[in-house]
Design a protein around this motif. Sequence first.
Motif, PDB file in Angstrom:
ATOM      1  N   MET A   1       0.832  -1.170   0.000  1.00 19.12           N
ATOM      2  CA  MET A   1       0.000   0.000   0.000  1.00 19.12           C
ATOM      3  C   MET A   1       0.879   1.237   0.000  1.00 19.12           C
ATOM      4  N   SER A   2       0.763   2.015  -0.990  1.00 15.69           N
ATOM      5  CA  SER A   2       1.490   3.267  -0.983  1.00 15.69           C
ATOM      6  C   SER A   2       0.496   4.385  -1.226  1.00 15.69           C
ATOM      7  N   THR A   3       0.752   5.479  -0.564  1.00 16.33           N
ATOM      8  CA  THR A   3      -0.136   6.623  -0.689  1.00 16.33           C
ATOM      9  C   THR A   3       0.229   7.373  -1.957  1.00 16.33           C
ATOM     10  N   PRO A   4      -0.720   7.533  -2.871  1.00 17.35           N
ATOM     11  CA  PRO A   4      -0.418   8.323  -4.056  1.00 17.35           C
ATOM     12  C   PRO A   4      -0.142   9.765  -3.655  1.00 17.35           C
ATOM     13  N   ALA A  16      -3.845   7.262   4.657  1.00 17.40           N
ATOM     14  CA  ALA A  16      -2.899   6.313   5.241  1.00 17.40           C
ATOM     15  C   ALA A  16      -3.452   5.735   6.543  1.00 17.40           C
ATOM     16  N   SER A  17      -4.142   6.561   7.319  1.00 16.08           N
ATOM     17  CA  SER A  17      -4.767   6.094   8.550  1.00 16.08           C
ATOM     18  C   SER A  17      -5.828   5.035   8.242  1.00 16.08           C
ATOM     19  N   ALA A  18      -6.603   5.284   7.190  1.00 17.22           N
ATOM     20  CA  ALA A  18      -7.616   4.307   6.774  1.00 17.22           C
ATOM     21  C   ALA A  18      -6.959   3.013   6.320  1.00 17.22           C
ATOM     22  N   HIS A  19      -5.840   3.118   5.587  1.00 16.97           N
ATOM     23  CA  HIS A  19      -5.120   1.913   5.159  1.00 16.97           C
ATOM     24  C   HIS A  19      -4.605   1.129   6.360  1.00 16.97           C
ATOM     25  N   HIS A  26      -7.979  -6.526   8.609  1.00 12.39           N
ATOM     26  CA  HIS A  26      -7.753  -7.692   7.747  1.00 12.39           C
ATOM     27  C   HIS A  26      -6.885  -8.725   8.466  1.00 12.39           C
ATOM     28  N   HIS A  27      -5.898  -8.243   9.197  1.00 12.15           N
ATOM     29  CA  HIS A  27      -4.941  -9.112   9.884  1.00 12.15           C
ATOM     30  C   HIS A  27      -5.529  -9.693  11.175  1.00 12.15           C
ATOM     31  N   TYR A  28      -6.264  -8.868  11.927  1.00 14.22           N
ATOM     32  CA  TYR A  28      -6.715  -9.259  13.259  1.00 14.22           C
ATOM     33  C   TYR A  28      -8.218  -9.459  13.380  1.00 14.22           C
ATOM     34  N   GLY A  29      -8.977  -9.107  12.359  1.00 20.69           N
ATOM     35  CA  GLY A  29     -10.425  -9.221  12.441  1.00 20.69           C
ATOM     36  C   GLY A  29     -11.038  -7.897  12.851  1.00 20.69           C
ATOM     37  N   PRO A  30     -12.350  -7.870  13.016  1.00 32.69           N
ATOM     38  CA  PRO A  30     -13.046  -6.618  13.359  1.00 32.69           C
ATOM     39  C   PRO A  30     -12.481  -5.990  14.625  1.00 32.69           C
ATOM     40  N   GLY A  74      -1.792 -10.351  21.322  1.00 29.50           N
ATOM     41  CA  GLY A  74      -0.913 -11.474  21.616  1.00 29.50           C
ATOM     42  C   GLY A  74       0.378 -11.359  20.822  1.00 29.50           C
ATOM     43  N   PRO A  75       1.322 -12.258  21.101  1.00 29.55           N
ATOM     44  CA  PRO A  75       2.639 -12.191  20.441  1.00 29.55           C
ATOM     45  C   PRO A  75       2.504 -12.173  18.917  1.00 29.55           C
ATOM     46  N   ARG A  76       3.258 -11.292  18.293  1.00 35.42           N
ATOM     47  CA  ARG A  76       3.235 -11.149  16.838  1.00 35.42           C
ATOM     48  C   ARG A  76       4.664 -11.183  16.323  1.00 35.42           C
ATOM     49  N   ASP A  77       4.837 -11.764  15.169  1.00 38.48           N
ATOM     50  CA  ASP A  77       6.116 -11.720  14.473  1.00 38.48           C
ATOM     51  C   ASP A  77       5.913 -10.817  13.269  1.00 38.48           C
ATOM     52  N   LEU A  78       6.189  -9.544  13.453  1.00 36.59           N
ATOM     53  CA  LEU A  78       5.930  -8.561  12.409  1.00 36.59           C
ATOM     54  C   LEU A  78       7.200  -8.330  11.600  1.00 36.59           C
ATOM     55  N   SER A  79       7.167  -8.747  10.354  1.00 33.96           N
ATOM     56  CA  SER A  79       8.302  -8.538   9.459  1.00 33.96           C
ATOM     57  C   SER A  79       8.044  -7.321   8.587  1.00 33.96           C
ATOM     58  N   ALA A  80       9.058  -6.898   7.855  1.00 38.08           N
ATOM     59  CA  ALA A  80       8.942  -5.699   7.018  1.00 38.08           C
ATOM     60  C   ALA A  80       7.876  -5.831   5.942  1.00 38.08           C
ATOM     61  N   ASP A  81       7.559  -7.066   5.536  1.00 38.94           N
ATOM     62  CA  ASP A  81       6.544  -7.233   4.493  1.00 38.94           C
ATOM     63  C   ASP A  81       5.141  -7.464   5.057  1.00 38.94           C
ATOM     64  N   ASP A  82       5.001  -7.396   6.362  1.00 40.69           N
ATOM     65  CA  ASP A  82       3.700  -7.543   7.002  1.00 40.69           C
ATOM     66  C   ASP A  82       2.813  -6.352   6.614  1.00 40.69           C
ATOM     67  N   PRO A  83       1.556  -6.602   6.228  1.00 43.42           N
ATOM     68  CA  PRO A  83       0.674  -5.503   5.817  1.00 43.42           C
ATOM     69  C   PRO A  83       0.493  -4.420   6.883  1.00 43.42           C
ATOM     70  N   VAL A  84       0.471  -4.801   8.149  1.00 43.09           N
ATOM     71  CA  VAL A  84       0.317  -3.798   9.212  1.00 43.09           C
ATOM     72  C   VAL A  84       1.571  -2.935   9.287  1.00 43.09           C
ATOM     73  N   VAL A  85       2.736  -3.552   9.167  1.00 42.77           N
ATOM     74  CA  VAL A  85       3.995  -2.799   9.198  1.00 42.77           C
ATOM     75  C   VAL A  85       4.071  -1.853   8.000  1.00 42.77           C
ATOM     76  N   LYS A  86       3.699  -2.345   6.830  1.00 43.99           N
ATOM     77  CA  LYS A  86       3.706  -1.493   5.636  1.00 43.99           C
ATOM     78  C   LYS A  86       2.744  -0.314   5.793  1.00 43.99           C
ATOM     79  N   ALA A  87       1.567  -0.587   6.321  1.00 44.09           N
ATOM     80  CA  ALA A  87       0.575   0.477   6.503  1.00 44.09           C
ATOM     81  C   ALA A  87       1.035   1.484   7.555  1.00 44.09           C
ATOM     82  N   LEU A  88       1.688   1.008   8.609  1.00 42.52           N
ATOM     83  CA  LEU A  88       2.205   1.917   9.628  1.00 42.52           C
ATOM     84  C   LEU A  88       3.309   2.797   9.033  1.00 42.52           C
ATOM     85  N   ALA A  89       4.162   2.221   8.195  1.00 39.24           N
ATOM     86  CA  ALA A  89       5.210   3.003   7.531  1.00 39.24           C
ATOM     87  C   ALA A  89       4.595   4.049   6.606  1.00 39.24           C
TER      88      ALA A  89
END
Length: 101
Positions: A1-4, A16-19, A26-30, A74-89
């Motif tokens: 996801m990149s912001t145009p 970006a906040s919405a993303h 998507h990752h954790y549910g509602p 709970g414990p998460r293994d967040l890598s650079a390609d994780d959608p949440v990490v990408k969205a936070l970036a």
Amino acid sequence: MSTPTMADPEAAVKQASAHLYEAMTHHYGPLDLAAHQPLVKAISEYGQFSRAHDEDGVTKASTHVYEALTKHFGPRDLSADDPVVKALAEYGKACRDAGLK
């Protein structure tokens, strides 16, 4: 996801906040996130330090976001390609581009 590239930096922050929210749901549910919750506070802190171009603050806030995520979900293994990490970036970049309000 990149912001145009957007003419309005605040619109880019909102997008970006919405993303980020979409990636988390998507990752954790509602999610029912309120302003007082540690995860929301940590993400807000991350955005504030990003807007201020305070890299030490961003580093600390990133740690707070990770701690809040693991405490909330709970414990998460967040890598650079994780959608949440990408969205936070993406959110951090949009905040840096927008600067202080």
